[in-house]
Scaffold this motif. Structure first.
Motif, PDB file in Angstrom:
ATOM      1  N   TYR A  80       1.082  -1.443  -0.047  1.00  0.00           N
ATOM      2  CA  TYR A  80       0.101  -0.256  -0.134  1.00  0.00           C
ATOM      3  C   TYR A  80       0.810   1.290   0.079  1.00  0.00           C
ATOM      4  CZ  TYR A  80      -3.167   3.901   1.272  1.00  0.00           C
ATOM      5  OH  TYR A  80      -4.011   4.613   1.246  1.00  0.00           O
ATOM      6  N   GLY A  81       1.589   1.521   0.867  1.00  0.00           N
ATOM      7  CA  GLY A  81       3.241   2.154   0.668  1.00  0.00           C
ATOM      8  C   GLY A  81       3.481   2.612  -0.137  1.00  0.00           C
ATOM      9  N   SER A  82       4.331   2.232  -1.201  1.00  0.00           N
ATOM     10  CA  SER A  82       4.711   1.879  -2.619  1.00  0.00           C
ATOM     11  C   SER A  82       3.681   2.286  -3.325  1.00  0.00           C
ATOM     12  CB  SER A  82       5.047   0.046  -2.282  1.00  0.00           C
ATOM     13  OG  SER A  82       6.529   0.083  -2.114  1.00  0.00           O
ATOM     14  N   ILE A  83       2.207   1.339  -3.303  1.00  0.00           N
ATOM     15  CA  ILE A  83       1.543   2.689  -4.286  1.00  0.00           C
ATOM     16  C   ILE A  83       0.972   3.768  -4.407  1.00  0.00           C
ATOM     17  CG2 ILE A  83      -0.851   2.134  -5.183  1.00  0.00           C
ATOM     18  CD1 ILE A  83      -0.133  -1.124  -4.807  1.00  0.00           C
ATOM     19  N   LYS A  84       1.365   3.867  -2.711  1.00  0.00           N
ATOM     20  CA  LYS A  84       0.779   4.910  -2.204  1.00  0.00           C
ATOM     21  C   LYS A  84       1.935   6.267  -2.798  1.00  0.00           C
ATOM     22  CE  LYS A  84      -1.384   8.864   0.846  1.00  0.00           C
ATOM     23  NZ  LYS A  84      -1.719   9.040   0.334  1.00  0.00           N
ATOM     24  N   GLU A  85       3.025   5.985  -2.418  1.00  0.00           N
ATOM     25  CA  GLU A  85       3.705   6.585  -2.583  1.00  0.00           C
ATOM     26  C   GLU A  85       4.609   6.789  -4.519  1.00  0.00           C
ATOM     27  OE1 GLU A  85       6.389   8.298  -1.425  1.00  0.00           O
ATOM     28  OE2 GLU A  85       4.607   8.522   0.957  1.00  0.00           O
ATOM     29  N   GLY A  86       3.738   5.370  -5.469  1.00  0.00           N
ATOM     30  CA  GLY A  86       4.216   6.101  -6.915  1.00  0.00           C
ATOM     31  C   GLY A  86       3.164   6.447  -7.643  1.00  0.00           C
ATOM     32  N   LEU A  87       1.690   6.792  -6.823  1.00  0.00           N
ATOM     33  CA  LEU A  87       0.612   7.570  -7.591  1.00  0.00           C
ATOM     34  C   LEU A  87       1.071   9.621  -7.606  1.00  0.00           C
ATOM     35  CD1 LEU A  87      -2.350   5.428  -7.025  1.00  0.00           C
ATOM     36  CD2 LEU A  87      -1.197   5.712  -8.918  1.00  0.00           C
ATOM     37  N   LYS A  88       1.873   8.913  -6.340  1.00  0.00           N
ATOM     38  CA  LYS A  88       1.775  11.430  -5.851  1.00  0.00           C
ATOM     39  C   LYS A  88       2.818  11.459  -6.314  1.00  0.00           C
ATOM     40  CE  LYS A  88       2.491  11.475  -0.807  1.00  0.00           C
ATOM     41  NZ  LYS A  88       2.992  11.658   0.062  1.00  0.00           N
ATOM     42  N   GLY A  90       3.320  12.370  -9.706  1.00  0.00           N
ATOM     43  CA  GLY A  90       2.811  12.469 -11.233  1.00  0.00           C
ATOM     44  C   GLY A  90       1.808  13.213 -11.642  1.00  0.00           C
ATOM     45  N   TRP A  91       1.268  12.575 -12.847  1.00  0.00           N
ATOM     46  CA  TRP A  91      -0.291  12.799 -13.052  1.00  0.00           C
ATOM     47  C   TRP A  91      -1.251  12.694 -12.209  1.00  0.00           C
ATOM     48  CZ3 TRP A  91      -3.618  10.404 -15.825  1.00  0.00           C
ATOM     49  CH2 TRP A  91      -3.210   9.105 -16.931  1.00  0.00           C
ATOM     50  N   LEU A  92      -1.252  11.263 -11.457  1.00  0.00           N
ATOM     51  CA  LEU A  92      -1.948  10.646 -11.053  1.00  0.00           C
ATOM     52  C   LEU A  92      -2.071  11.057  -9.655  1.00  0.00           C
ATOM     53  CD1 LEU A  92      -1.414   7.172 -12.633  1.00  0.00           C
ATOM     54  CD2 LEU A  92      -3.121   8.262 -13.018  1.00  0.00           C
ATOM     55  N   HIS A  93      -1.957  12.462  -9.571  1.00  0.00           N
ATOM     56  CA  HIS A  93      -1.230  12.687  -7.892  1.00  0.00           C
ATOM     57  C   HIS A  93      -2.572  12.779  -7.367  1.00  0.00           C
ATOM     58  CE1 HIS A  93       0.044  14.906  -4.620  1.00  0.00           C
ATOM     59  NE2 HIS A  93      -0.697  15.809  -4.595  1.00  0.00           N
ATOM     60  N   PRO A  94      -4.016  12.750  -7.920  1.00  0.00           N
ATOM     61  CA  PRO A  94      -5.366  12.714  -7.031  1.00  0.00           C
ATOM     62  C   PRO A  94      -5.742  11.629  -6.977  1.00  0.00           C
ATOM     63  CG  PRO A  94      -5.664  14.020  -9.147  1.00  0.00           C
ATOM     64  CD  PRO A  94      -4.195  13.764  -9.458  1.00  0.00           C
ATOM     65  N   LEU A  95      -4.956  10.811  -7.443  1.00  0.00           N
ATOM     66  CA  LEU A  95      -5.640   9.392  -6.604  1.00  0.00           C
ATOM     67  C   LEU A  95      -4.585   8.550  -5.891  1.00  0.00           C
ATOM     68  CD1 LEU A  95      -5.622   7.538 -10.262  1.00  0.00           C
ATOM     69  CD2 LEU A  95      -7.245   7.975  -9.414  1.00  0.00           C
ATOM     70  N   SER A  96      -3.992  10.031  -5.215  1.00  0.00           N
ATOM     71  CA  SER A  96      -2.839   9.434  -4.166  1.00  0.00           C
ATOM     72  C   SER A  96      -3.494   9.400  -3.068  1.00  0.00           C
ATOM     73  CB  SER A  96      -1.709   9.352  -4.320  1.00  0.00           C
ATOM     74  OG  SER A  96      -1.742  11.435  -4.184  1.00  0.00           O
ATOM     75  N   ARG A  97      -5.297  10.273  -3.136  1.00  0.00           N
ATOM     76  CA  ARG A  97      -6.228  10.522  -1.467  1.00  0.00           C
ATOM     77  C   ARG A  97      -6.173   9.399  -0.845  1.00  0.00           C
ATOM     78  NH1 ARG A  97      -9.155  15.201  -4.111  1.00  0.00           N
ATOM     79  NH2 ARG A  97     -10.189  13.951  -4.121  1.00  0.00           N
ATOM     80  N   TYR A  98      -6.063   9.379   0.330  1.00  0.00           N
ATOM     81  CA  TYR A  98      -6.762   8.172   1.017  1.00  0.00           C
ATOM     82  C   TYR A  98      -8.329   8.082   0.872  1.00  0.00           C
ATOM     83  CZ  TYR A  98      -2.626   7.597   4.179  1.00  0.00           C
ATOM     84  OH  TYR A  98      -1.756   7.717   4.437  1.00  0.00           O
ATOM     85  N   SER A  99      -8.972   9.109   0.320  1.00  0.00           N
ATOM     86  CA  SER A  99     -10.721   8.939  -0.152  1.00  0.00           C
ATOM     87  C   SER A  99     -10.433   8.526  -1.193  1.00  0.00           C
ATOM     88  CB  SER A  99     -11.395   9.996   0.548  1.00  0.00           C
ATOM     89  OG  SER A  99     -10.232  11.413  -0.733  1.00  0.00           O
ATOM     90  N   ILE A 100      -9.726   7.932  -1.944  1.00  0.00           N
ATOM     91  CA  ILE A 100      -9.640   7.310  -3.397  1.00  0.00           C
ATOM     92  C   ILE A 100      -9.439   5.884  -3.437  1.00  0.00           C
ATOM     93  CG2 ILE A 100      -9.376   7.856  -5.535  1.00  0.00           C
ATOM     94  CD1 ILE A 100      -9.999  11.004  -5.369  1.00  0.00           C
ATOM     95  N   LEU A 101      -7.895   6.068  -2.776  1.00  0.00           N
ATOM     96  CA  LEU A 101      -7.388   4.777  -3.137  1.00  0.00           C
ATOM     97  C   LEU A 101      -7.394   4.072  -2.324  1.00  0.00           C
ATOM     98  CD1 LEU A 101      -4.674   3.821  -4.301  1.00  0.00           C
ATOM     99  CD2 LEU A 101      -3.544   4.822  -2.612  1.00  0.00           C
ATOM    100  N   LEU A 102      -8.043   3.997  -1.110  1.00  0.00           N
ATOM    101  CA  LEU A 102      -8.352   2.486  -0.256  1.00  0.00           C
ATOM    102  C   LEU A 102      -9.915   2.279  -0.527  1.00  0.00           C
ATOM    103  CD1 LEU A 102      -8.124   4.206   2.956  1.00  0.00           C
ATOM    104  CD2 LEU A 102      -6.674   2.549   2.414  1.00  0.00           C
ATOM    105  N   PRO A 103     -11.100   3.333  -1.257  1.00  0.00           N
ATOM    106  CA  PRO A 103     -12.333   2.161  -1.275  1.00  0.00           C
ATOM    107  C   PRO A 103     -11.879   1.537  -3.331  1.00  0.00           C
ATOM    108  CG  PRO A 103     -12.820   4.785  -1.044  1.00  0.00           C
ATOM    109  CD  PRO A 103     -10.687   4.458  -1.017  1.00  0.00           C
ATOM    110  N   ALA A 104     -10.886   2.198  -3.893  1.00  0.00           N
ATOM    111  CA  ALA A 104     -10.560   1.616  -5.042  1.00  0.00           C
ATOM    112  C   ALA A 104      -9.999  -0.017  -4.676  1.00  0.00           C
ATOM    113  CB  ALA A 104      -9.251   2.381  -6.040  1.00  0.00           C
ATOM    114  N   MET A 105      -8.848   0.754  -3.596  1.00  0.00           N
ATOM    115  CA  MET A 105      -8.475  -1.298  -3.675  1.00  0.00           C
ATOM    116  C   MET A 105      -9.606  -1.596  -2.990  1.00  0.00           C
ATOM    117  SD  MET A 105      -4.809  -0.436  -1.881  1.00  0.00           S
ATOM    118  CE  MET A 105      -3.467  -0.142  -2.866  1.00  0.00           C
ATOM    119  N   LEU A 106      -9.998  -1.920  -1.924  1.00  0.00           N
ATOM    120  CA  LEU A 106     -11.141  -2.172  -1.796  1.00  0.00           C
ATOM    121  C   LEU A 106     -12.263  -2.805  -2.568  1.00  0.00           C
ATOM    122  CD1 LEU A 106     -12.545  -0.529   1.477  1.00  0.00           C
ATOM    123  CD2 LEU A 106     -11.461  -2.284   1.531  1.00  0.00           C
ATOM    124  N   VAL A 107     -12.667  -2.526  -3.875  1.00  0.00           N
ATOM    125  CA  VAL A 107     -13.463  -2.564  -4.765  1.00  0.00           C
ATOM    126  C   VAL A 107     -12.635  -3.669  -5.599  1.00  0.00           C
ATOM    127  CG1 VAL A 107     -14.117  -2.082  -6.413  1.00  0.00           C
ATOM    128  CG2 VAL A 107     -14.543  -0.829  -5.091  1.00  0.00           C
TER     129      VAL A 107
END
Length: 107
Positions: A80-88, A90-107
């Protein structure tokens, strides 16, 4: 049940995922992580993975399904930490927020 038949039915790939996580982390920080700490983490993660696998076996009814779900859940937990840092970065920075990343991983 014969040992060979048990090994074919039991899903051990989550143990290989834990081993990959540890070896990758160790290769990044050679000499900084004591082997005893790696062994303790591996044993703790393996016991937790086995518990998750046994619980999911009761729910899913199949070793294969339980193994896949266990591997995916451990993959999200360990990386999880590597994925969050990798998204931070670049242009996918908005996806690295907890409110988006946690539900996306749960789905």
């Amino acid at each position: 049940m014969q040992p060979i038949a048990f090994l074919k039915r039991f899903s051990f790939h989550f143990l290989l995922l834990i081993l990959f996580f540890l070896l990758h982390g160790y290769s990044e920080y050679v000499g900084l992580i004591p082997f005893s700490d790696l062994l303790i983490f591996f044993l703790a993660a393996a016991v937790n993975g086995c518990i998750i696998l046994l619980v999911l076996k009761k729910v899913a009814g199949s070793w294969q399904k339980a193994g896949i779900i266990t591997t995916l859940s451990l993959m999200f937990y360990l990386f999880y930490g590597s994925i969050k840092e990798g998204l931070k970065d670049g242009w996918l920075h908005p996806l690295s927020r907890y409110s988006i990343l946690l539900p996306a991983m749960l789905v």
